[in-house]
Design a protein around this motif. Structure first.
Motif, PDB file in Angstrom:
ATOM      1  N   MET A   1       0.839  -1.179   0.000  1.00 26.44           N
ATOM      2  CA  MET A   1       0.000   0.000   0.000  1.00 26.44           C
ATOM      3  C   MET A   1       0.880   1.237   0.000  1.00 26.44           C
TER       4      MET A   1
ATOM      5  N   LEU B   1     -12.999  14.781  -1.944  1.00 30.69           N
ATOM      6  CA  LEU B   1     -11.769  14.496  -2.663  1.00 30.69           C
ATOM      7  C   LEU B   1     -11.502  15.513  -3.746  1.00 30.69           C
TER       8      LEU B   1
ATOM      9  N   GLY C   1      -1.662  14.196  -5.079  1.00 26.40           N
ATOM     10  CA  GLY C   1      -3.091  14.426  -5.277  1.00 26.40           C
ATOM     11  C   GLY C   1      -3.675  13.621  -6.406  1.00 26.40           C
TER      12      GLY C   1
ATOM     13  N   SER D   1      -3.914   7.799  -5.555  1.00 29.20           N
ATOM     14  CA  SER D   1      -3.895   7.648  -4.101  1.00 29.20           C
ATOM     15  C   SER D   1      -5.270   7.216  -3.584  1.00 29.20           C
TER      16      SER D   1
ATOM     17  N   PRO E   1      -7.253  19.554  -3.608  1.00 27.72           N
ATOM     18  CA  PRO E   1      -5.896  18.998  -3.657  1.00 27.72           C
ATOM     19  C   PRO E   1      -5.257  18.843  -2.280  1.00 27.72           C
TER      20      PRO E   1
ATOM     21  N   LEU F   1      -1.462   7.551   3.801  1.00 22.25           N
ATOM     22  CA  LEU F   1      -1.206   6.218   3.247  1.00 22.25           C
ATOM     23  C   LEU F   1       0.003   5.576   3.913  1.00 22.25           C
TER      24      LEU F   1
ATOM     25  N   VAL G   1       2.259   4.840  -2.224  1.00 22.23           N
ATOM     26  CA  VAL G   1       1.778   5.815  -3.199  1.00 22.23           C
ATOM     27  C   VAL G   1       2.342   5.447  -4.566  1.00 22.23           C
TER      28      VAL G   1
ATOM     29  N   GLU H   1      -2.906  11.195   0.951  1.00 21.07           N
ATOM     30  CA  GLU H   1      -1.657  10.603   0.477  1.00 21.07           C
ATOM     31  C   GLU H   1      -0.649  10.452   1.616  1.00 21.07           C
TER      32      GLU H   1
ATOM     33  N   ARG I   1      -6.579  15.694  -0.810  1.00 21.49           N
ATOM     34  CA  ARG I   1      -5.966  14.512  -1.428  1.00 21.49           C
ATOM     35  C   ARG I   1      -4.529  14.342  -0.935  1.00 21.49           C
ATOM     36  N   ALA I   2      -3.848  15.473  -0.721  1.00 18.89           N
ATOM     37  CA  ALA I   2      -2.475  15.394  -0.195  1.00 18.89           C
ATOM     38  C   ALA I   2      -2.482  14.819   1.217  1.00 18.89           C
TER      39      ALA I   2
END
Lengths: 160, 109
Positions: free
Chosen positions: A135, B13, A143, A147, B16, B26, A137, B23, B19-20
């Motif tokens: 998992m 979503l 963005g 992801s 940006p 993650l 990126v 990320e 979404r960052a």
């Protein structure tokens, strides 16, 4: 345990028309109702077309003269049922690999109240995840939609 | 079909920075301060984005000591399902109108 069925989208509507007509408008008449905003081309969409046979392409023609494939007919049983592969990658581009595509089944049955019941199931979103077993990126820029798809992949794998 | 232009339909979503944040998460759970350090926005702004992500069920939080740790919600696949759930409502409504309009023009019964 979460099964595939838990993440599929199921819709049913009643259309005031015969089964044959409902099937015809959905398929041959696809361009007459498909939302114009929904395509993966780089220029405005002109026509949305389903080739009515097993192996038939699902594609749009674009204002810049290109065709944009997005699916393929997997099963074809007019006027009762068909299944198409929804060939979209985790970055919302064309996915040539059917094993990584979600799929949509549409069934048309006569409704006891007259008209036609249309049942739609969009399933196997878990196939849309990117390749790889970690998992991370790694795919796409900051963005990027990749992801998001990693999230879905993680969820799908946890659910196994 | 899904287009980049429809990112806004997954409202949470469509931004940006959010979404960052996803990320960053993650890689593992993080407190808001460390999230803010990696982003070109203020810490209060990151908190606001986290609230929206929590509301969208993409992120969960839990207390750890005197701070909160934010993590990806493993149930986030729901967002993709929700997207198509809304998409097919819209598409099938258009289809029904088309089928019934043409049915009245060329009766089959």
């Amino acid at each position: 345990m979460t099964s595939v069925a838990d993440t599929s989208v199921k819709k049913s509507i009643i259309v005031n028309a015969t089964v044959e007509h409902a099937f015809d408008v959905f398929t041959a008449g696809f361009d007459s109702w498909w939302p114009r905003s929904h395509h993966i081309g780089k220029s405005p969409m002109e026509k949305a077309i389903i080739e009515m046979r097993v192996g038939g392409r699902c594609y749009t023609t674009q204002a810049d003269g290109t065709d944009c494939d997005w699916g393929q007919i997997l099963e074809w049983d007019p006027p009762h049922r068909f299944v198409l592969a929804w060939q979209i990658t985790h970055e919302w581009g064309y996915q040539p690999d059917l094993s990584k595509s979600s799929e949509v089944e549409i069934r048309f049955t006569a409704d006891p109240g007259g008209g036609t019941r249309v049942d739609l199931e969009h399933r196997h979103f878990e196939r849309m995840g990117p390749e790889g077993d970690t998992m991370r990126v790694g795919v796409g820029g900051p963005g990027g939609w990749s992801s998001l798809m990693e999230l879905f992949k993680a969820r799908a794998e946890q659910a196994k | 079909m899904v287009t980049y232009q429809h990112a806004q339909q997954l409202d949470a979503l469509g931004d940006p920075t959010r979404r960052a944040i996803l990320e960053s998460l993650l890689k593992g759970p993080l407190p808001v301060g460390e999230l803010a350090r990696g982003l070109p926005v203020s810490r209060p702004a990151v908190s606001q984005h986290l609230r929206i992500l929590k509301h969208a069920r993409l992120v969960v939080d839990r207390p750890e000591g005197n701070r909160r740790l934010y993590a990806l919600n493993p149930a986030g696949v729901e967002a993709l399902r929700a997207y198509f759930d809304r998409f097919w409502d819209q598409a099938l409504a258009a289809y029904k109108r088309a089928a019934e309009t043409r049915a009245s023009e060329t009766p089959h019964e």
